[in-house]
Design a protein around this motif. Structure first.
Motif, PDB file in Angstrom:
ATOM      1  N   LEU A 138      -4.559  -9.341 -10.998  1.00 33.98           N
ATOM      2  CA  LEU A 138      -5.501  -9.009  -9.925  1.00 33.98           C
ATOM      3  C   LEU A 138      -4.974  -9.459  -8.565  1.00 33.98           C
ATOM      4  CD1 LEU A 138      -9.073  -9.716 -11.366  1.00 33.98           C
ATOM      5  CD2 LEU A 138      -7.891  -7.537 -11.090  1.00 33.98           C
ATOM      6  N   SER A 139      -4.447 -10.668  -8.490  1.00 35.85           N
ATOM      7  CA  SER A 139      -3.965 -11.203  -7.208  1.00 35.85           C
ATOM      8  C   SER A 139      -2.827 -10.362  -6.654  1.00 35.85           C
ATOM      9  CB  SER A 139      -3.503 -12.650  -7.371  1.00 35.85           C
ATOM     10  OG  SER A 139      -4.563 -13.479  -7.789  1.00 35.85           O
ATOM     11  N   PHE A 140      -1.857 -10.051  -7.497  1.00 33.77           N
ATOM     12  CA  PHE A 140      -0.675  -9.348  -6.987  1.00 33.77           C
ATOM     13  C   PHE A 140      -0.923  -7.844  -6.835  1.00 33.77           C
ATOM     14  CE2 PHE A 140       1.313 -13.361  -8.005  1.00 33.77           C
ATOM     15  CZ  PHE A 140       2.187 -13.508  -6.933  1.00 33.77           C
ATOM     16  N   THR A 141      -1.874  -7.291  -7.581  1.00 28.07           N
ATOM     17  CA  THR A 141      -2.282  -5.914  -7.288  1.00 28.07           C
ATOM     18  C   THR A 141      -2.966  -5.873  -5.919  1.00 28.07           C
ATOM     19  OG1 THR A 141      -2.603  -5.486  -9.658  1.00 28.07           O
ATOM     20  CG2 THR A 141      -3.535  -3.897  -8.126  1.00 28.07           C
ATOM     21  N   GLY A 142      -3.687  -6.939  -5.597  1.00 25.04           N
ATOM     22  CA  GLY A 142      -4.279  -7.049  -4.256  1.00 25.04           C
ATOM     23  C   GLY A 142      -3.201  -7.113  -3.184  1.00 25.04           C
ATOM     24  N   PHE A 143      -2.131  -7.918  -3.411  1.00 21.59           N
ATOM     25  CA  PHE A 143      -1.018  -7.979  -2.456  1.00 21.59           C
ATOM     26  C   PHE A 143      -0.340  -6.617  -2.320  1.00 21.59           C
ATOM     27  CE2 PHE A 143      -0.503 -12.719  -3.527  1.00 21.59           C
ATOM     28  CZ  PHE A 143      -1.253 -13.097  -2.430  1.00 21.59           C
ATOM     29  N   PHE A 144      -0.196  -5.935  -3.442  1.00 30.52           N
ATOM     30  CA  PHE A 144       0.403  -4.593  -3.453  1.00 30.52           C
ATOM     31  C   PHE A 144      -0.391  -3.654  -2.542  1.00 30.52           C
ATOM     32  CE2 PHE A 144       0.752  -0.309  -5.195  1.00 30.52           C
ATOM     33  CZ  PHE A 144       2.094  -0.170  -5.518  1.00 30.52           C
ATOM     34  N   THR A 145      -1.701  -3.671  -2.707  1.00 33.57           N
ATOM     35  CA  THR A 145      -2.575  -2.795  -1.921  1.00 33.57           C
ATOM     36  C   THR A 145      -2.559  -3.169  -0.447  1.00 33.57           C
ATOM     37  OG1 THR A 145      -4.007  -2.549  -3.871  1.00 33.57           O
ATOM     38  CG2 THR A 145      -4.930  -1.904  -1.742  1.00 33.57           C
ATOM     39  N   VAL A 146      -2.698  -4.449  -0.162  1.00 35.23           N
ATOM     40  CA  VAL A 146      -2.706  -4.921   1.232  1.00 35.23           C
ATOM     41  C   VAL A 146      -1.371  -4.622   1.907  1.00 35.23           C
ATOM     42  CG1 VAL A 146      -2.778  -6.990   2.678  1.00 35.23           C
ATOM     43  CG2 VAL A 146      -4.469  -6.676   0.859  1.00 35.23           C
ATOM     44  N   GLY A 147      -0.277  -4.713   1.146  1.00 35.14           N
ATOM     45  CA  GLY A 147       1.039  -4.417   1.709  1.00 35.14           C
ATOM     46  C   GLY A 147       1.101  -3.012   2.274  1.00 35.14           C
ATOM     47  N   PHE A 148       0.590  -2.027   1.541  1.00 31.91           N
ATOM     48  CA  PHE A 148       0.627  -0.639   2.021  1.00 31.91           C
ATOM     49  C   PHE A 148      -0.339  -0.419   3.188  1.00 31.91           C
ATOM     50  CE2 PHE A 148       2.601   0.206  -2.141  1.00 31.91           C
ATOM     51  CZ  PHE A 148       3.680   0.953  -1.713  1.00 31.91           C
ATOM     52  N   ILE A 149      -1.506  -1.024   3.110  1.00 32.30           N
ATOM     53  CA  ILE A 149      -2.450  -0.892   4.229  1.00 32.30           C
ATOM     54  C   ILE A 149      -1.841  -1.500   5.491  1.00 32.30           C
ATOM     55  CG2 ILE A 149      -4.696  -1.613   5.116  1.00 32.30           C
ATOM     56  CD1 ILE A 149      -5.721  -1.535   2.218  1.00 32.30           C
ATOM     57  N   GLY A 150      -1.234  -2.690   5.342  1.00 30.95           N
ATOM     58  CA  GLY A 150      -0.627  -3.356   6.488  1.00 30.95           C
ATOM     59  C   GLY A 150       0.506  -2.545   7.098  1.00 30.95           C
ATOM     60  N   MET A 151       1.382  -1.972   6.246  1.00 34.18           N
ATOM     61  CA  MET A 151       2.480  -1.148   6.769  1.00 34.18           C
ATOM     62  C   MET A 151       1.959   0.072   7.515  1.00 34.18           C
ATOM     63  SD  MET A 151       5.518  -1.237   3.889  1.00 34.18           S
ATOM     64  CE  MET A 151       4.497  -0.959   2.434  1.00 34.18           C
ATOM     65  N   CYS A 152       0.818   0.567   7.070  1.00 32.54           N
ATOM     66  CA  CYS A 152       0.240   1.766   7.683  1.00 32.54           C
ATOM     67  C   CYS A 152      -0.329   1.484   9.074  1.00 32.54           C
ATOM     68  CB  CYS A 152      -0.847   2.327   6.767  1.00 32.54           C
ATOM     69  SG  CYS A 152      -1.653   3.801   7.391  1.00 32.54           S
ATOM     70  N   ILE A 153      -0.943   0.315   9.278  1.00 31.75           N
ATOM     71  CA  ILE A 153      -1.678   0.077  10.524  1.00 31.75           C
ATOM     72  C   ILE A 153      -0.920  -0.778  11.542  1.00 31.75           C
ATOM     73  CG2 ILE A 153      -3.891   0.315   9.335  1.00 31.75           C
ATOM     74  CD1 ILE A 153      -4.183  -2.713   9.386  1.00 31.75           C
ATOM     75  N   THR A 154       0.095  -1.542  11.098  1.00 31.74           N
ATOM     76  CA  THR A 154       0.738  -2.450  12.056  1.00 31.74           C
ATOM     77  C   THR A 154       1.659  -1.702  13.018  1.00 31.74           C
ATOM     78  OG1 THR A 154       2.007  -4.482  12.276  1.00 31.74           O
ATOM     79  CG2 THR A 154       2.734  -2.950  10.588  1.00 31.74           C
ATOM     80  N   ARG A 155       1.761  -2.248  14.226  1.00 34.14           N
ATOM     81  CA  ARG A 155       2.680  -1.693  15.234  1.00 34.14           C
ATOM     82  C   ARG A 155       3.814  -2.668  15.536  1.00 34.14           C
ATOM     83  NH1 ARG A 155      -1.398   1.122  19.707  1.00 34.14           N
ATOM     84  NH2 ARG A 155      -2.412   2.553  18.237  1.00 34.14           N
ATOM     85  N   HIS A 156       3.882  -3.770  14.803  1.00 29.82           N
ATOM     86  CA  HIS A 156       4.907  -4.791  15.017  1.00 29.82           C
ATOM     87  C   HIS A 156       5.896  -4.758  13.853  1.00 29.82           C
ATOM     88  CE1 HIS A 156       2.581  -6.446  18.347  1.00 29.82           C
ATOM     89  NE2 HIS A 156       1.518  -6.440  17.551  1.00 29.82           N
ATOM     90  N   LEU A 157       7.170  -4.681  14.167  1.00 29.13           N
ATOM     91  CA  LEU A 157       8.189  -4.557  13.132  1.00 29.13           C
ATOM     92  C   LEU A 157       8.219  -5.778  12.222  1.00 29.13           C
ATOM     93  CD1 LEU A 157      10.483  -2.909  11.920  1.00 29.13           C
ATOM     94  CD2 LEU A 157      12.038  -3.967  13.564  1.00 29.13           C
TER      95      LEU A 157
END
Length: 404
Positions: free
Chosen positions: A80-99
């Motif tokens: 559960l924890s790392f599936t959460g990290f997996f999901t957050v990783g893609f959301i973060g890559m989608c919305i961030t503007r900082h490399l």
């Protein structure tokens, strides 16, 4: 293969489904990462390679600690924890503007994917008898390749509409598996052994280094992964150097399709026949086919030749992958199963280095030298595998040997 799902308990099938869900999420986005980084962050091709390759390297190294966690924490909580990290990783890559944030989210996703892979493989050791594990590894590898075969097509359609949509779809797949496992996952499942006192990460590392068999397989895996870890990458590099862009595109499309078709059609049929009793023979056959495939690459002059060569190469792949999983499963003590699989994941370092080494070879030597180099890595990796397997066969004394 479908009959295998009816044969396994629900908890095993739920773990197997992670291979399809999460690999599909990975395959939807990764092929378009270069385009996304180029358009959103205006990076050059070398800088993009550093970002993507660096994230893969960091994720692979961190996965060793993920194996340590697997032997200490409930499998249910870890998934559960790392599936959460997996999901957050893609959301973060989608919305961030900082490399720098994008890089951290990319590392998070790679780390999460690696750890879930380790947790699931270790869980099979708890849920299934040893005789059944070779088959389940083959089923899982088939599902992974289905994800890699289908994912890029879904990603292409989504990216055509909006470059952020592949990231969102990958996040949705991660979230779907998170919710599914949260409701139906086995809350009692754990690879941790309460009978063993907690040992520090450094102390466990020393234990692993003393296991000659594991060291041989880890080194052998890293060396051979230079040749099979990212083979489409170095084929592209070779063809771009020696032929036209149109021929390169035609060959790569064919190679990807043939590789996926052979794996999906033959993986389970071949994998279920691989046994511990004849592991050396299977490994020899697998590495021989790898070598024949690379020779075929060097001699190929038409799309048909490339297709035949990659078909031979792929049969080697579907032999070696389940065989190495079975070997690690056999030698891993129950209380260190996660760490052993984490060490095996270090072979991904070889896969990440493959395109880099091939790029240097193509830039400094005649083009065909690249295949001589790859053949040397295959032979060296195969020798280490056989050394580890032969040593294990001489020193295994039965179930008691595994709990040392």
């Amino acid at each position: 293969m479908l009959t295998a799902f009816r044969h396994y308990p629900f908890s095993v099938n739920l773990l197997l489904s992670s291979a399809l869900f999460l690999t599909l999420g990975r395959a939807i986005t990764l092929p378009y990462m270069v385009i996304y980084l180029s358009s959103n962050f205006t990076l050059g091709i070398s800088d993009i390679g550093l970002v993507v390759g660096g994230a893969m390297l960091v994720g692979s190294l961190l996965s060793l600690y993920g194996g340590y966690l697997t032997d200490r924490i409930s499998s249910y909580r870890l998934i559960l924890s790392f599936t959460g990290f997996f999901t957050v990783g893609f959301i973060g890559m989608c919305i961030t503007r900082h490399l720098w944030l994008f890089f951290l989210f990319l590392v998070s996703f790679n780390f999460a994917y690696s750890v879930i892979d380790i947790v699931v493989k270790a869980a099979f050791g708890k849920l299934l008898p040893e005789a059944e594990r070779g088959k389940v590894f083959s089923v899982r590898y088939t599902l992974i390749n289905i994800g890699y075969a289908v994912g890029p097509f879904i990603g292409a359609g989504l990216a055509h509409m909006n470059m952020k949509l592949p990231f969102l779809m990958s996040a949705i797949l991660g979230l779907s598996y998170f919710l599914t496992y949260m409701v139906w996952g086995d809350r009692t499942l754990s690879s941790a052994d309460p009978a063993n006192a907690p040992v520090s990460f450094v102390a466990v590392g020393r234990i692993l280094l003393r296991d000659y068999r594991l060291v041989c397989f880890t080194v052998g895996g890293a060396l051979s992964a230079v040749a099979f870890g990212q083979f489409t990458g170095y084929i592209s590099q070779y063809l771009v150097t020696t032929s036209t862009p149109a021929f390169t595109y035609q060959v790569i499309s064919t190679v990807v399709a043939v590789n996926a078709t052979v794996v999906i059609c033959l993986q389970y049929m071949v994998g279920k026949r691989i046994t511990n009793e004849h592991l050396n023979q299977w490994l020899t056959a697998g590495f021989s086919l790898f070598l024949l495939g690379v020779v075929g690459f060097a001699l190929s002059t038409s799309v048909l030749h490339w297709a035949l060569a990659v078909a031979i190469f792929t049969v080697g792949e579907i032999i070696v992958f389940p065989a190495e999983y079975m070997f690690i499963d056999r030698i891993a003590p129950d209380h260190l199963r996660g760490m052993y699989y984490g060490a095996q994941n270090l072979s991904n370092l070889g896969g990440a280095m493959g395109p880099v080494l091939c790029g240097f070879a193509l830039a400094s030597q005649p083009a065909h030298f690249m295949f001589y180099m790859l053949a040397a890595f295959i032979v060296a990796g195969g020798c280490f595998y056989l050394m580890g397997a032969s040593y294990s066969k001489r020193h295994d004394t039965g179930p008691g040997d595994r709990a040392q």
